[in-house]
Structure formats: structure tokens, C-alpha cells
Write a protein that holds these residues in place. Structure first.
Motif, PDB file in Angstrom:
ATOM      1  N   ASP A   1       0.891  -1.294  -0.080  1.00 42.01           N
ATOM      2  CA  ASP A   1      -0.118  -0.016  -0.019  1.00 42.01           C
ATOM      3  C   ASP A   1       0.958   1.396  -0.072  1.00 42.01           C
ATOM      4  O   ASP A   1       0.326   2.522  -0.246  1.00 42.01           O
ATOM      5  CB  ASP A   1      -0.919   0.089   1.197  1.00 42.01           C
ATOM      6  CG  ASP A   1      -1.792  -1.068   1.302  1.00 42.01           C
ATOM      7  OD1 ASP A   1      -2.426  -1.472   2.368  1.00 42.01           O
ATOM      8  OD2 ASP A   1      -2.225  -1.833   0.253  1.00 42.01           O
ATOM      9  N   SER A   2       2.174   1.087   0.221  1.00 42.74           N
ATOM     10  CA  SER A   2       3.304   2.336   0.402  1.00 42.74           C
ATOM     11  C   SER A   2       3.020   2.999  -1.179  1.00 42.74           C
ATOM     12  O   SER A   2       3.272   2.345  -1.999  1.00 42.74           O
ATOM     13  CB  SER A   2       4.357   1.838   0.459  1.00 42.74           C
ATOM     14  OG  SER A   2       4.527   1.296   1.865  1.00 42.74           O
ATOM     15  N   ALA A   3       2.514   4.051  -1.266  1.00 40.66           N
ATOM     16  CA  ALA A   3       2.400   5.051  -2.474  1.00 40.66           C
ATOM     17  C   ALA A   3       2.080   6.456  -2.064  1.00 40.66           C
ATOM     18  O   ALA A   3       1.946   6.737  -0.939  1.00 40.66           O
ATOM     19  CB  ALA A   3       1.438   4.276  -3.399  1.00 40.66           C
ATOM     20  N   VAL A   4       2.121   7.201  -3.089  1.00 40.99           N
ATOM     21  CA  VAL A   4       1.531   8.415  -2.968  1.00 40.99           C
ATOM     22  C   VAL A   4       0.066   8.460  -3.178  1.00 40.99           C
ATOM     23  O   VAL A   4      -0.170   7.980  -4.281  1.00 40.99           O
ATOM     24  CB  VAL A   4       2.156   9.384  -3.775  1.00 40.99           C
ATOM     25  CG1 VAL A   4       1.552  11.166  -3.571  1.00 40.99           C
ATOM     26  CG2 VAL A   4       3.573   9.602  -3.412  1.00 40.99           C
ATOM     27  N   TYR A   5      -0.773   9.001  -2.265  1.00 38.44           N
ATOM     28  CA  TYR A   5      -2.300   9.001  -2.766  1.00 38.44           C
ATOM     29  C   TYR A   5      -2.610  10.356  -3.146  1.00 38.44           C
ATOM     30  O   TYR A   5      -2.413  11.363  -2.363  1.00 38.44           O
ATOM     31  CB  TYR A   5      -3.127   8.566  -1.557  1.00 38.44           C
ATOM     32  CG  TYR A   5      -2.806   7.010  -1.301  1.00 38.44           C
ATOM     33  CD1 TYR A   5      -1.621   6.481  -0.625  1.00 38.44           C
ATOM     34  CD2 TYR A   5      -3.555   6.138  -1.870  1.00 38.44           C
ATOM     35  CE1 TYR A   5      -1.472   5.368  -0.504  1.00 38.44           C
ATOM     36  CE2 TYR A   5      -3.346   4.656  -1.767  1.00 38.44           C
ATOM     37  CZ  TYR A   5      -2.242   4.332  -1.391  1.00 38.44           C
ATOM     38  OH  TYR A   5      -2.042   2.900  -1.227  1.00 38.44           O
ATOM     39  N   LEU A   6      -3.301  10.620  -3.949  1.00 43.88           N
ATOM     40  CA  LEU A   6      -3.641  11.947  -4.921  1.00 43.88           C
ATOM     41  C   LEU A   6      -5.096  12.038  -4.812  1.00 43.88           C
ATOM     42  O   LEU A   6      -5.693  11.330  -5.054  1.00 43.88           O
ATOM     43  CB  LEU A   6      -3.109  12.121  -6.469  1.00 43.88           C
ATOM     44  CG  LEU A   6      -1.466  12.081  -6.280  1.00 43.88           C
ATOM     45  CD1 LEU A   6      -1.038  11.827  -7.941  1.00 43.88           C
ATOM     46  CD2 LEU A   6      -0.929  13.351  -5.876  1.00 43.88           C
ATOM     47  N   CYS A   7      -5.422  13.259  -4.641  1.00 44.34           N
ATOM     48  CA  CYS A   7      -6.908  13.781  -4.635  1.00 44.34           C
ATOM     49  C   CYS A   7      -7.142  14.787  -5.592  1.00 44.34           C
ATOM     50  O   CYS A   7      -6.164  15.697  -5.931  1.00 44.34           O
ATOM     51  CB  CYS A   7      -7.379  14.186  -3.264  1.00 44.34           C
ATOM     52  SG  CYS A   7      -9.113  14.781  -3.116  1.00 44.34           S
ATOM     53  N   ALA A   8      -7.959  14.538  -6.446  1.00 44.90           N
ATOM     54  CA  ALA A   8      -8.242  15.670  -7.533  1.00 44.90           C
ATOM     55  C   ALA A   8      -9.814  16.215  -7.339  1.00 44.90           C
ATOM     56  O   ALA A   8     -10.550  15.332  -7.196  1.00 44.90           O
ATOM     57  CB  ALA A   8      -7.912  15.150  -8.783  1.00 44.90           C
ATOM     58  N   SER A   9     -10.061  17.275  -7.869  1.00 41.93           N
ATOM     59  CA  SER A   9     -11.226  17.852  -7.783  1.00 41.93           C
ATOM     60  C   SER A   9     -11.814  18.515  -9.336  1.00 41.93           C
ATOM     61  O   SER A   9     -10.520  19.120  -9.848  1.00 41.93           O
ATOM     62  CB  SER A   9     -11.840  18.561  -6.817  1.00 41.93           C
ATOM     63  OG  SER A   9     -11.307  19.868  -6.810  1.00 41.93           O
ATOM     64  N   SER A  10     -12.704  18.510  -9.699  1.00 43.69           N
ATOM     65  CA  SER A  10     -13.189  19.273 -11.018  1.00 43.69           C
ATOM     66  C   SER A  10     -14.573  19.883 -10.641  1.00 43.69           C
ATOM     67  O   SER A  10     -15.250  19.352 -10.056  1.00 43.69           O
ATOM     68  CB  SER A  10     -13.226  18.229 -12.098  1.00 43.69           C
ATOM     69  OG  SER A  10     -14.138  17.502 -12.243  1.00 43.69           O
ATOM     70  N   LEU A  11     -14.825  20.845 -11.494  1.00 42.99           N
ATOM     71  CA  LEU A  11     -16.065  21.762 -11.116  1.00 42.99           C
ATOM     72  C   LEU A  11     -17.462  20.828 -11.560  1.00 42.99           C
ATOM     73  O   LEU A  11     -18.366  21.149 -10.625  1.00 42.99           O
ATOM     74  CB  LEU A  11     -15.785  23.064 -11.908  1.00 42.99           C
ATOM     75  CG  LEU A  11     -17.068  24.121 -11.836  1.00 42.99           C
ATOM     76  CD1 LEU A  11     -17.031  24.493 -10.433  1.00 42.99           C
ATOM     77  CD2 LEU A  11     -16.723  25.115 -12.607  1.00 42.99           C
ATOM     78  N   GLY A  12     -17.251  20.483 -12.793  1.00 37.44           N
ATOM     79  CA  GLY A  12     -18.581  20.072 -13.234  1.00 37.44           C
ATOM     80  C   GLY A  12     -18.463  18.440 -13.451  1.00 37.44           C
ATOM     81  O   GLY A  12     -17.666  17.772 -12.770  1.00 37.44           O
TER      82      GLY A  12
END
Lengths: 115, 114
Positions: free
Chosen positions: A86-97
Motif C-alpha cells: 500500500d506504500s504509495a502517494v495518494y493523490l486527490c483531485a477535484s473538478s468543477l462539473g
């Protein structure tokens, strides 16, 4: 304006420990995404929310991974009984629509190291 | 299977010279195409995208990319490289059939020497 923020930035966990990773998307963004980035690799999709609804969780690698976004803003990715893989970088992203061409804006990531 | 290929792990260019970072994709239909850049210990930053229309897309920091449907490519270009362009670059595609998922390439490390 504020971008996507994630906390903690770094997390060291012992194998078997549960962890929770937080994502604060850009205010007003409807869509939220989680990705996992292993060392030397591109990000891989984990799951997607539209407001509070989790519409796609096809990328979650096992039932130890669980994500939620109960009020349609902040999201938490929880990993139970962590394993070394499970070792990793966890990225979150968001978008408007909701449109497919919407740009996803990424946070700085949480680097998880499982010992 | 749907995929994105970045055939070069590393690209080395002298400052002031033009640069190209290659990307090809294999998805059904016409996808949405993106380029992101990643600096050390930071998240991905959006550079540019192709949705429809003109095949040449201009983006941030002087970068541009050309969509070539027949070759299923979306190469990133810049006419004159800067040392500050040194970073990790990711090509990504979002198939029209996908409501959410973006597929990323494995990345190309761009190194600009003074």
C-alpha cells in the motif's frame, strides 16, 4: 484561491495499522477523485464521487480500501490493515462539473509508507 | 485494453532548444487528452487539454500539444526550453466511455541543461 489540500502530507504506518487520508477539494467542485501513484509510475484511478455519491470505485485494489464523502465536500480515504504494497502517494483531485472534458485539479498528495 | 504510452523515460534538451515529449494512446473513440507536470514533492499541475476543434492546443508556460487522430498521438512541445521546465511530465486520456476515469502514462522526465 485555495487549491486542493490533503492531509497528512506524510504518513508512516506499521503493517496492519489502519490509516485515514483526508482531501479538501476546491470549494464548489462537484467531482472528486482519488488516485494511487506508486514510485516511478503514473497515477492510477481509485474512485470517483459526484457530490456525496460514490459513482465509481472500480479502481480500489481490495476491500481494505474505503472512501467516503458524506457531505459532498471533504473526502476521506481509509485503508484498513495496511500492507507494505500500500506504500504509495495518494493523490486527490477535484473538478468543477460533470463533463468529461473538465480539468481535474490535484492536491499535493499524501505519501504513505507502510513498514 | 485502454492505455497511454510515453515511450521515453527521459528526455534531455539544451536550454533554448525545442523540446518534444511523446505520447500515444489506445482507446476507443475520440478521447479527451491532457498533459500534466509534476515537480518534486508536489501534486500534478495541469498544462493543457484537447477536447475538440483545432488540433494544436496551447497551454501554460509556453507549452503546446498537437492532436493527431490518425497516429493516435498527442505530443507535447515547446519551441525554446528553459531550465525551469525540468520536471516529470504525464500524458493522460479520458475515454468518452468513461464518466470519471483518467488513464495516465508512466511519465517522462524532462531534463534541461543550461
Amino acid at each position: 484561491g485555495a487549491g486542493v489540500s490533503q492531509s497528512p502530507r506524510y504518513k508512516v504506518a506499521k503493517r496492519g495499522q489502519d490509516v485515514a487520508l483526508r482531501c479538501d477539494p476546491i470549494s464548489g467542485h462537484v467531482s472528486l477523485f482519488w488516485y494511487q501513484q506508486a514510485l516511478g509510475q503514473g497515477p492510477e484511478f481509485l474512485t470517483y464521487f459526484q457530490n456525496e455519491a460514490q459513482l465509481d470505485k472500480s479502481g480500489l485494489p481490495s476491500d481494505r480500501f474505503f472512501a467516503e464523502r458524506p457531505e459532498g465536500s471533504v473526502s476521506t480515504l481509509k485503508i484498513q490493515r495496511t500492507q507494505q504494497e500500500d506504500s504509495a502517494v495518494y493523490l486527490c483531485a477535484s473538478s468543477l462539473g460533470l463533463a468529461g472534458g473538465e480539468t481535474q485539479y490535484f492536491g499535493p498528495g499524501t505519501r504513505l509508507l507502510v513498514l | 485494453a485502454q492505455s497511454v504510452a510515453q515511450p521515453e523515460d527521459q528526455v534531455n534538451v539544451a536550454e533554448g532548444n525545442p523540446l518534444t515529449v511523446k505520447c500515444t494512446y489506445s482507446v476507443s473513440g475520440n478521447p479527451y487528452l491532457f498533459w500534466y507536470v509534476q515537480y518534486p514533492n508536489r501534486g500534478l499541475q495541469f498544462l493543457l487539454k484537447y477536447i475538440t476543434g483545432d488540433n494544436l492546443v496551447k497551454g501554460s508556460y509556453g507549452f503546446e500539444a498537437e492532436f493527431n487522430k490518425s497516429q493516435t498521438s498527442f505530443h507535447l512541445k515547446k519551441p525554446s526550453a528553459l531550465v525551469s521546465d525540468s520536471a516529470l511530465y504525464f500524458c493522460a486520456v479520458r475515454p468518452l466511455s468513461s464518466a470519471s476515469k483518467i488513464i495516465f502514462g508512466s511519465g517522462t522526465r524532462l531534463s534541461i541543461r543550461p
